[in-house]
Design a protein around this motif. Structure first.
Motif, mmCIF file in Angstrom:
data_model
loop_
_atom_site.group_PDB
_atom_site.id
_atom_site.type_symbol
_atom_site.label_atom_id
_atom_site.label_comp_id
_atom_site.label_asym_id
_atom_site.label_seq_id
_atom_site.Cartn_x
_atom_site.Cartn_y
_atom_site.Cartn_z
ATOM 1 N N LEU A 1 0.874 -1.168 0.000
ATOM 2 C CA LEU A 1 0.000 0.000 0.000
ATOM 3 C C LEU A 1 0.912 1.218 0.000
ATOM 4 C CD1 LEU A 1 -2.806 1.391 0.418
ATOM 5 C CD2 LEU A 1 -2.384 1.173 2.888
ATOM 6 N N VAL A 2 0.725 2.136 -0.957
ATOM 7 C CA VAL A 2 1.576 3.323 -1.041
ATOM 8 C C VAL A 2 0.704 4.569 -1.054
ATOM 9 C CG1 VAL A 2 3.426 2.093 -2.230
ATOM 10 C CG2 VAL A 2 1.700 3.287 -3.567
ATOM 11 N N PHE A 3 1.230 5.639 -0.441
ATOM 12 C CA PHE A 3 0.489 6.896 -0.338
ATOM 13 C C PHE A 3 1.479 7.977 0.093
ATOM 14 C CE2 PHE A 3 -0.071 4.153 3.344
ATOM 15 C CZ PHE A 3 0.426 4.926 4.383
ATOM 16 N N PRO A 4 1.110 9.254 0.035
ATOM 17 C CA PRO A 4 2.036 10.326 0.408
ATOM 18 C C PRO A 4 2.486 10.227 1.861
ATOM 19 C CG PRO A 4 0.205 11.208 -0.845
ATOM 20 C CD PRO A 4 -0.150 9.785 -0.526
ATOM 21 N N GLY A 5 3.707 10.723 2.119
ATOM 22 C CA GLY A 5 4.228 10.754 3.477
ATOM 23 C C GLY A 5 3.747 11.980 4.227
ATOM 24 N N ARG A 6 4.267 12.170 5.427
ATOM 25 C CA ARG A 6 3.892 13.332 6.222
ATOM 26 C C ARG A 6 4.569 14.602 5.717
ATOM 27 N NH1 ARG A 6 3.915 11.352 12.570
ATOM 28 N NH2 ARG A 6 2.432 9.621 12.342
ATOM 29 N N THR A 7 5.681 14.435 5.029
ATOM 30 C CA THR A 7 6.413 15.558 4.444
ATOM 31 C C THR A 7 6.124 15.608 2.950
ATOM 32 O OG1 THR A 7 8.190 15.320 6.072
ATOM 33 C CG2 THR A 7 8.690 16.559 4.067
ATOM 34 N N PRO A 8 5.795 16.777 2.375
ATOM 35 C CA PRO A 8 5.511 16.865 0.940
ATOM 36 C C PRO A 8 6.648 16.282 0.101
ATOM 37 C CG PRO A 8 4.902 18.903 2.023
ATOM 38 C CD PRO A 8 5.601 18.073 3.069
ATOM 39 N N GLY A 9 6.281 15.479 -0.894
ATOM 40 C CA GLY A 9 7.256 14.850 -1.776
ATOM 41 C C GLY A 9 7.678 13.468 -1.350
ATOM 42 N N GLN A 10 7.379 13.085 -0.113
ATOM 43 C CA GLN A 10 7.733 11.747 0.352
ATOM 44 C C GLN A 10 6.604 10.749 0.083
ATOM 45 O OE1 GLN A 10 8.903 11.888 4.475
ATOM 46 N NE2 GLN A 10 10.913 12.765 3.992
ATOM 47 N N VAL A 11 6.987 9.464 -0.017
ATOM 48 C CA VAL A 11 6.027 8.376 -0.225
ATOM 49 C C VAL A 11 6.191 7.364 0.893
ATOM 50 C CG1 VAL A 11 5.222 6.561 -1.771
ATOM 51 C CG2 VAL A 11 6.143 8.679 -2.732
ATOM 52 N N GLN A 12 5.073 6.936 1.469
ATOM 53 C CA GLN A 12 5.088 5.856 2.450
ATOM 54 C C GLN A 12 4.735 4.552 1.747
ATOM 55 O OE1 GLN A 12 3.467 6.701 6.474
ATOM 56 N NE2 GLN A 12 2.694 8.628 5.600
ATOM 57 N N SER B 1 11.084 16.835 -4.111
ATOM 58 C CA SER B 1 11.241 17.961 -3.197
ATOM 59 C C SER B 1 9.984 18.819 -3.115
ATOM 60 C CB SER B 1 12.425 18.832 -3.635
ATOM 61 O OG SER B 1 12.229 19.315 -4.952
ATOM 62 N N SER B 2 9.000 18.550 -3.968
ATOM 63 C CA SER B 2 7.735 19.288 -3.944
ATOM 64 C C SER B 2 6.583 18.306 -3.825
ATOM 65 C CB SER B 2 7.584 20.147 -5.210
ATOM 66 O OG SER B 2 7.683 19.346 -6.378
ATOM 67 N N ASN B 3 5.361 18.810 -3.703
ATOM 68 C CA ASN B 3 4.191 17.966 -3.481
ATOM 69 C C ASN B 3 4.013 16.933 -4.581
ATOM 70 O OD1 ASN B 3 3.244 19.199 -1.066
ATOM 71 N ND2 ASN B 3 2.429 20.905 -2.270
ATOM 72 N N GLU C 1 5.809 -4.535 -7.656
ATOM 73 C CA GLU C 1 7.249 -4.446 -7.423
ATOM 74 C C GLU C 1 7.839 -3.093 -7.823
ATOM 75 O OE1 GLU C 1 9.069 -6.652 -5.843
ATOM 76 O OE2 GLU C 1 7.301 -7.895 -5.554
ATOM 77 N N LEU C 2 7.137 -2.323 -8.653
ATOM 78 C CA LEU C 2 7.634 -1.041 -9.122
ATOM 79 C C LEU C 2 6.685 0.072 -8.729
ATOM 80 C CD1 LEU C 2 8.695 -2.026 -12.768
ATOM 81 C CD2 LEU C 2 10.194 -1.795 -10.778
ATOM 82 N N LEU C 3 7.244 1.230 -8.417
ATOM 83 C CA LEU C 3 6.469 2.416 -8.060
ATOM 84 C C LEU C 3 6.934 3.582 -8.914
ATOM 85 C CD1 LEU C 3 4.641 4.188 -6.187
ATOM 86 C CD2 LEU C 3 6.649 4.413 -4.686
ATOM 87 N N ALA C 4 6.004 4.260 -9.573
ATOM 88 C CA ALA C 4 6.301 5.466 -10.349
ATOM 89 C C ALA C 4 5.710 6.665 -9.640
ATOM 90 C CB ALA C 4 5.730 5.354 -11.763
ATOM 91 N N THR C 5 6.464 7.771 -9.609
ATOM 92 C CA THR C 5 6.004 8.979 -8.929
ATOM 93 C C THR C 5 6.278 10.199 -9.795
ATOM 94 O OG1 THR C 5 8.122 9.440 -7.818
ATOM 95 C CG2 THR C 5 6.591 7.937 -6.705
ATOM 96 N N ALA C 6 5.480 11.227 -9.596
ATOM 97 C CA ALA C 6 5.693 12.525 -10.244
ATOM 98 C C ALA C 6 5.255 13.603 -9.270
ATOM 99 C CB ALA C 6 4.920 12.630 -11.554
ATOM 100 N N SER C 7 5.914 14.757 -9.320
ATOM 101 C CA SER C 7 5.577 15.861 -8.432
ATOM 102 C C SER C 7 4.729 16.885 -9.165
ATOM 103 C CB SER C 7 6.850 16.522 -7.906
ATOM 104 O OG SER C 7 7.450 17.326 -8.915
ATOM 105 N N GLU C 8 4.353 17.943 -8.456
ATOM 106 C CA GLU C 8 3.537 18.982 -9.049
ATOM 107 C C GLU C 8 4.284 19.767 -10.129
ATOM 108 O OE1 GLU C 8 2.384 21.431 -5.800
ATOM 109 O OE2 GLU C 8 4.424 22.165 -5.396
ATOM 110 N N LYS C 9 5.610 19.645 -10.174
ATOM 111 C CA LYS C 9 6.364 20.295 -11.248
ATOM 112 C C LYS C 9 6.117 19.604 -12.588
ATOM 113 C CE LYS C 9 10.117 22.001 -8.299
ATOM 114 N NZ LYS C 9 11.584 21.948 -8.014
ATOM 115 N N THR D 1 7.972 17.600 -14.458
ATOM 116 C CA THR D 1 9.053 17.473 -15.440
ATOM 117 C C THR D 1 9.750 16.126 -15.368
ATOM 118 O OG1 THR D 1 10.568 18.550 -13.880
ATOM 119 C CG2 THR D 1 9.491 19.956 -15.524
ATOM 120 N N ILE D 2 9.819 15.550 -14.164
ATOM 121 C CA ILE D 2 10.562 14.310 -13.946
ATOM 122 C C ILE D 2 9.631 13.234 -13.399
ATOM 123 C CG2 ILE D 2 12.351 13.207 -12.543
ATOM 124 C CD1 ILE D 2 13.553 14.857 -14.713
#
Length: 385
Positions: free
Chosen positions: A153-164, A180-182, A193-201, A203-204
């Motif tokens: 189970l994956v979801f945002p962490g307590r700090t913006p940009g982190q994943v639990q 480093s951003s939300n 087995e794989l997790l993909a993430t993107a921030s509010e920017k 670009t990456i």
């Protein structure tokens, strides 16, 4: 004379939400009047349920008859702080889960129901009555970001940009400092087995191993900021699709650890056009020619190996000042979601959007002049289908 523009047409229905089931064989649309389930490959209606009120979020349990419903739109069917587990085979409510604040997201499996308010994630056993199993605090999560697989189970962490990352068997929690951003998007591969993430920017896009939390790859969508709509792994996990408000569907090559452990690439019959993605990294880097030799900056990054435009529509914000039990709008009353991705198989995928101009688009991967390209094969407006 009344010169005010027409705000809405009463007899026009709108799709408030779109989600695919686990294998993307079907997708469900939450409407201002109920919900409809469509067969993905043909975009034909399989099931339609009329409630004469709005559903801002509908989530299917694989190919089972259970669906998780959350009220939404201008006239919600259910309270904003309640998740309804609907048994469609019996046409009645099976379970109800209420929270103190508005629900922003929900995930459902045969054993668990995961409810996502704005600042927490709550896990319940799928039984009557639903038993609370765990609760996790998060940073502001207006989008209801959360992914559930058999193992993680994956979801945002307590700090913006982190994943639990929660390993369900042991309930151990790992933290990934993904951005480093939300966060704007999260997605697990089909095997988890794989997790993909993107921030509010926007670009990456970063790809991590859920078992080790190590970063496996980084892919660049572009150099300008963008709003990521959706991330989705192909069934094998060898490719990752991405859509954004730039109106482009990008396909990235993915360094899959499982493929590496097998010690051999896919055969052409298994991989189809994706077998050409072994050269995708080179093609992505070399789009800048000699500039790709610069060790820092966007020139040295790996880009998508193919892309194609999709329809984002030109729909304005719906006329509503309705607010949820907090600062976020009621589900289904903000700008309609677009660019929701579902892979039918390893060589074909769909992009579906909500709103009044709700479209289904089918794309295929094929070889052209020695390169793998993605092209749109067809499209249709599915409301009123």
């Amino acid at each position: 004379m009344n010169t005010r523009p027409l705000i809405e047409t009463p007899d026009e229905h709108a799709a408030l939400s779109v989600t695919f089931n686990n294998d993307a064989s079907r997708f469900v649309v939450g409407l201002d009047s109920g919900f409809c389930i469509f067969l993905s490959n043909s975009c034909q209606i399989q099931t339609a349920r009329v409630f004469n009120a709005g559903l801002g979020l509908v989530q299917m349990m694989g190919n089972a008859n259970y669906l998780a419903l959350v009220g939404g739109g201008r006239s919600p069917k259910f309270p904003q702080n309640k998740v309804i587990i609907w048994d469609d085979s019996k046409g009645k409510i099976a379970l109800e889960i209420a929270t103190l604040t508005a629900v922003r997201g929900v995930q459902i499996s045969k054993t668990r129901v995961v409810v996502v308010p704005q600042n927490s994630v709550r896990v319940y056993a799928f039984q009557k009555p639903p038993t609370p199993l765990a609760r996790y605090e998060t940073a502001d999560n207006h989008l209801g970001l959360c992914c559930l697989s058999d193992k993680y189970l994956v979801f945002p962490g307590r700090t913006p940009g982190q994943v639990q990352v929660v390993q369900l068997a042991t309930e151990s929690v790992s933290i990934i400092p993904a951005h480093s951003s939300n966060l704007r998007a999260l997605q697990l591969s089909s095997d988890g087995e794989l997790l993909a993430t993107a921030s509010e920017k926007g670009t990456i896009v970063r790809i991590f191993s859920t078992s080790s939390c190590a970063k496996l790859a980084e892919r660049r969508r572009g150099t300008e900021f963008a709003t990521i709509y959706c991330l989705r792994f192909s069934p094998s996990g060898d490719m990752l699709a991405c859509t954004s408000d730039k109106g482009n569907l990008h396909i990235f090559d993915v360094p899959n650890p499982r493929r590496a452990r097998l010690g051999s690439p896919h055969s052409p019959s298994q991989a189809g056009p994706s077998s050409g993605t072994s050269s995708a990294n080179t093609e992505g880097k070399n789009k800048w020619g000699f500039l790709s030799n610069i060790p820092f900056g966007p020139f040295s990054d790996v880009y998508s190996f193919t892309s194609a435009p999709f329809e984002t529509g030109e729909e304005p914000l719906p006329p509503s000042n309705t607010r949820a039990l907090g600062d976020s709008p009621v589900l289904g009353t903000s700008r309609p979601i677009k660019g929701v991705i579902g892979w039918i198989d390893e060589t074909s995928l769909l992009v579906v959007g909500a709103g009044q101009d709700a479209r289904w688009e089918k794309f295929v991967l094929r070889e052209e002049d020695g390169h793998t390209v993605v092209v749109r094969e067809g499209w249709k407006r599915y409301l009123g289908n």
